[in-house]
Design a protein around this motif. Structure first.
Motif, PDB file in Angstrom:
ATOM      1  N   GLY B  18       0.676  -1.163  -0.138  1.00 51.95           N
ATOM      2  CA  GLY B  18       0.121  -0.139  -0.165  1.00 51.95           C
ATOM      3  C   GLY B  18       1.019   1.113  -0.132  1.00 51.95           C
ATOM      4  O   GLY B  18       0.647   2.332  -0.629  1.00 51.95           O
ATOM      5  N   GLN B  19       1.914   1.170   0.649  1.00 51.61           N
ATOM      6  CA  GLN B  19       2.891   2.318   0.899  1.00 51.61           C
ATOM      7  C   GLN B  19       3.380   2.778  -0.588  1.00 51.61           C
ATOM      8  O   GLN B  19       3.702   3.906  -1.000  1.00 51.61           O
ATOM      9  CB  GLN B  19       3.982   2.236   1.791  1.00 51.61           C
ATOM     10  CG  GLN B  19       3.228   2.022   3.292  1.00 51.61           C
ATOM     11  CD  GLN B  19       4.225   1.624   4.313  1.00 51.61           C
ATOM     12  OE1 GLN B  19       5.123   0.918   4.114  1.00 51.61           O
ATOM     13  NE2 GLN B  19       4.361   2.264   5.637  1.00 51.61           N
ATOM     14  N   ILE B  23       3.244   6.406  -1.770  1.00 55.44           N
ATOM     15  CA  ILE B  23       4.355   7.254  -2.097  1.00 55.44           C
ATOM     16  C   ILE B  23       4.343   7.713  -3.712  1.00 55.44           C
ATOM     17  O   ILE B  23       4.759   8.839  -3.859  1.00 55.44           O
ATOM     18  CB  ILE B  23       5.842   6.250  -2.011  1.00 55.44           C
ATOM     19  CG1 ILE B  23       6.058   6.254  -0.332  1.00 55.44           C
ATOM     20  CG2 ILE B  23       6.805   7.164  -2.562  1.00 55.44           C
ATOM     21  CD1 ILE B  23       7.142   5.104  -0.060  1.00 55.44           C
ATOM     22  N   ALA B  24       3.983   6.928  -4.683  1.00 53.47           N
ATOM     23  CA  ALA B  24       3.577   7.291  -5.882  1.00 53.47           C
ATOM     24  C   ALA B  24       2.793   8.469  -6.178  1.00 53.47           C
ATOM     25  O   ALA B  24       3.042   9.461  -6.793  1.00 53.47           O
ATOM     26  CB  ALA B  24       3.245   6.188  -6.735  1.00 53.47           C
ATOM     27  N   VAL B 157      10.551   3.181  -5.376  1.00 52.64           N
ATOM     28  CA  VAL B 157       9.213   3.210  -4.830  1.00 52.64           C
ATOM     29  C   VAL B 157       8.959   1.702  -4.266  1.00 52.64           C
ATOM     30  O   VAL B 157       8.216   1.448  -3.221  1.00 52.64           O
ATOM     31  CB  VAL B 157       8.183   3.542  -5.975  1.00 52.64           C
ATOM     32  CG1 VAL B 157       6.856   3.549  -5.288  1.00 52.64           C
ATOM     33  CG2 VAL B 157       8.479   4.971  -6.313  1.00 52.64           C
ATOM     34  N   ALA B 158       9.270   0.784  -5.356  1.00 49.54           N
ATOM     35  CA  ALA B 158       8.951  -0.716  -5.029  1.00 49.54           C
ATOM     36  C   ALA B 158       9.696  -1.201  -3.718  1.00 49.54           C
ATOM     37  O   ALA B 158       9.109  -2.071  -2.883  1.00 49.54           O
ATOM     38  CB  ALA B 158       9.549  -1.361  -6.078  1.00 49.54           C
ATOM     39  N   THR B 200       5.016   8.670   4.739  1.00 47.73           N
ATOM     40  CA  THR B 200       4.139   7.367   4.399  1.00 47.73           C
ATOM     41  C   THR B 200       4.817   6.332   5.115  1.00 47.73           C
ATOM     42  O   THR B 200       3.956   5.526   5.448  1.00 47.73           O
ATOM     43  CB  THR B 200       4.513   6.932   2.892  1.00 47.73           C
ATOM     44  OG1 THR B 200       3.877   8.189   2.228  1.00 47.73           O
ATOM     45  CG2 THR B 200       3.845   5.733   2.721  1.00 47.73           C
ATOM     46  N   LEU B 201       6.084   6.351   5.521  1.00 46.57           N
ATOM     47  CA  LEU B 201       6.596   5.036   6.335  1.00 46.57           C
ATOM     48  C   LEU B 201       6.278   5.473   7.860  1.00 46.57           C
ATOM     49  O   LEU B 201       6.342   6.561   8.349  1.00 46.57           O
ATOM     50  CB  LEU B 201       8.285   4.953   5.982  1.00 46.57           C
ATOM     51  CG  LEU B 201       8.670   4.592   4.458  1.00 46.57           C
ATOM     52  CD1 LEU B 201       9.778   4.318   4.365  1.00 46.57           C
ATOM     53  CD2 LEU B 201       7.403   3.810   3.831  1.00 46.57           C
TER      54      LEU B 201
END
Lengths: 233, 221
Positions: B18-19, B23-24, B157-158, B200-201
């Motif tokens: 989901g993150q 992030i994207a 991102v991945a 996000t994290l």
């Protein structure tokens, strides 16, 4: 138009559905290439070109290796844009859907094929496993209805990304029907896909790279005996 | 789903998958509605939006669902193409980016899960594998700022959501990411300087609390 310095080599083997995907894509773009046929013993070139997974197919374009069948298909589509039709849909949402179903296919079908291959013909477990595969294909049948919108292929009028992903599995599916005496391409259960499979196999870009069922069955016997005698590679 | 205009993300707070989507979306400056799912009691909307897998994340754009995190990231990148390109334009570089993002996808979460789920020899085997994975990724990163080169890209991102799990992996399996893959450790810190990532994290200690909760739930000592 392809220019000079466009040397294409493909490390692969004729029975592999993953290799077939790349060959179909190259055919769609009318590209010439050198096929470097692998045997059961992995070549130095393969090990060097795909050090991470040591698996085929590997496309080598002007000396640069690209790995993972559907990544290679996309690469071919993006590199040779004026030759032949587009392999991926042009709409972003349609692309996401094609990628989703391709991931679904890769998640389910190769495993199902591996499970069925060594099974005893007509056995209860073979029947059960075949039913599971048919159920998977029934889910894909629904996707076919939506993606094709009444046209011949998932990609519309011509074969596309998702057709290639699924169609490449047909050689093994048909071989298994014969070898293990099971029914998978059942018209009553997956009518759309059965008709689609006939059209796919007859397509110009597919015909010459889709092995005949009897040849696949013979190969399967060799494969099973090799697997029985060598440790996992 | 109603064909409402707009973007919605069905997600679960600590999910690294989901993150990736979050992030994207943040990199692209996209306004969206975040919906937290209770994974033990999945909503009607989630079941309808992702009937095949019933999993998060699901991006719903103008009523149409997109599933599978990396597919969502590519979709976001293509639709909101005016800003922060996450993919290189060269087809060969793109193929490399897809390959390594797929590698992260195939390897990191599963191996990581084995680190906290297993004990003894099996855990040792998982630890060895995780170190190999980190070192392969380190070799791929090299001396670049990001996996994407100078720009934060698809592989970044991945992989970046898993950096908040490093502390959990280290604690459960007794090793140091910085020790085995120092460039990856530095890259993780650089990524945290980006607003999209920092916002996000979750704190690694909070992720560890979640891992401990999972361990209890699965009956792991």
């Amino acid at each position: 138009m392809t220019s000079e310095g466009n040397e294409i080599k493909l490390i692969g083997a004729w029975p592999s559905p993953f290799v077939m995907r790349v060959r179909i894509a190259l055919n769609l773009k009318k590209l010439g290439y050198e096929m470097l046929e692998e045997t059961f013993k992995k070549s130095e070139l393969l090990l060097k070109s795909n050090p991470v997974y040591k698996k085929m197919p590997v496309l080598i374009h002007d000396g640069k290796p690209i790995c993972e069948s559907m990544i290679i298909v996309e690469y071919i589509d993006e590199t040779w844009t004026s030759d032949g039709a587009s392999i991926l849909p042009s709409d972003s949402y349609d692309r996401a859907i094609a990628r989703f179903w391709t991931a679904y296919i890769d998640n389910k079908i190769p495993d199902a094929i591996s499970k069925l291959r060594p099974m005893v013909r007509g056995s209860v477990e073979a029947e059960a496993e075949a039913e599971k595969l048919v159920a998977t294909l029934q889910v894909i049948e629904e996707a076919f209805e939506k993606c094709s919108k009444g046209q011949s292929f998932f990609g519309g009028n011509n074969i596309g990304y998702l057709d290639i992903a699924l169609g490449s599995c047909l050689a093994w599916i048909k071989a298994l029907e014969k070898m293990v005496e099971i029914k998978i391409l059942i018209k009553e259960k997956i009518p759309g896909l059965v008709s689609w499979s006939e059209r796919f196999c007859a397509h110009d870009a597919v015909r010459e790279v889709m092995p005949e069922t009897d040849k696949m069955v013979e190969f399967a016997k060799v494969l099973l005996s090799v697997m029985a005698t060598t440790p996992a590679n | 789903m109603a064909s409402e205009k707009g973007v919605m993300l069905l997600d679960f707070w600590v999910s690294p998958f989901g993150q990736r989507a979050r992030i994207a979306l943040a990199e692209k400056g996209v306004q969206y509605e975040y919906k937290e799912e209770n994974l033990t009691e999945k909503s009607e909307l989630l079941l309808k939006a992702n009937p095949v897998h019933k999993k998060i994340p699901v991006l719903i754009h103008d009523g149409k669902p997109v599933c599978e995190s990396l597919i969502i990231v590519e979709y976001i990148n293509e639709v909101w193409s005016d800003k922060a390109p996450l993919m290189p334009s060269d087809p060969y570089q793109k193929a490399q980016a897809r390959f390594w993002a797929d590698f992260v996808d195939k390897k990191v979460y599963d191996c990581g899960s084995r680190l906290w789920k297993l004990k003894g020899e099996e855990q040792q085997a998982a630890k060895k594998e995780m170190i190999e994975i980190l070192q392969l990724l380190e070799a791929q990163l090299g001396d670049k700022k990001y996996f994407g080169g100078d720009s934060f890209g698809f592989v970044d991102v991945a992989f970046v959501p898993f950096t908040s799990w490093f502390y959990s992996y280290e604690t459960c399996a007794n090793f140091s990411v910085e020790g085995v893959a120092p460039k990856i450790a530095q890259w993780a810190k650089r990524c945290m300087e980006r607003e999209s990532v920092a916002k996000t994290l979750y704190d690694p200690k909070k992720v560890y609390e979640f891992v401990c909760f999972l361990k209890k739930k699965f009956g792991v000592e």
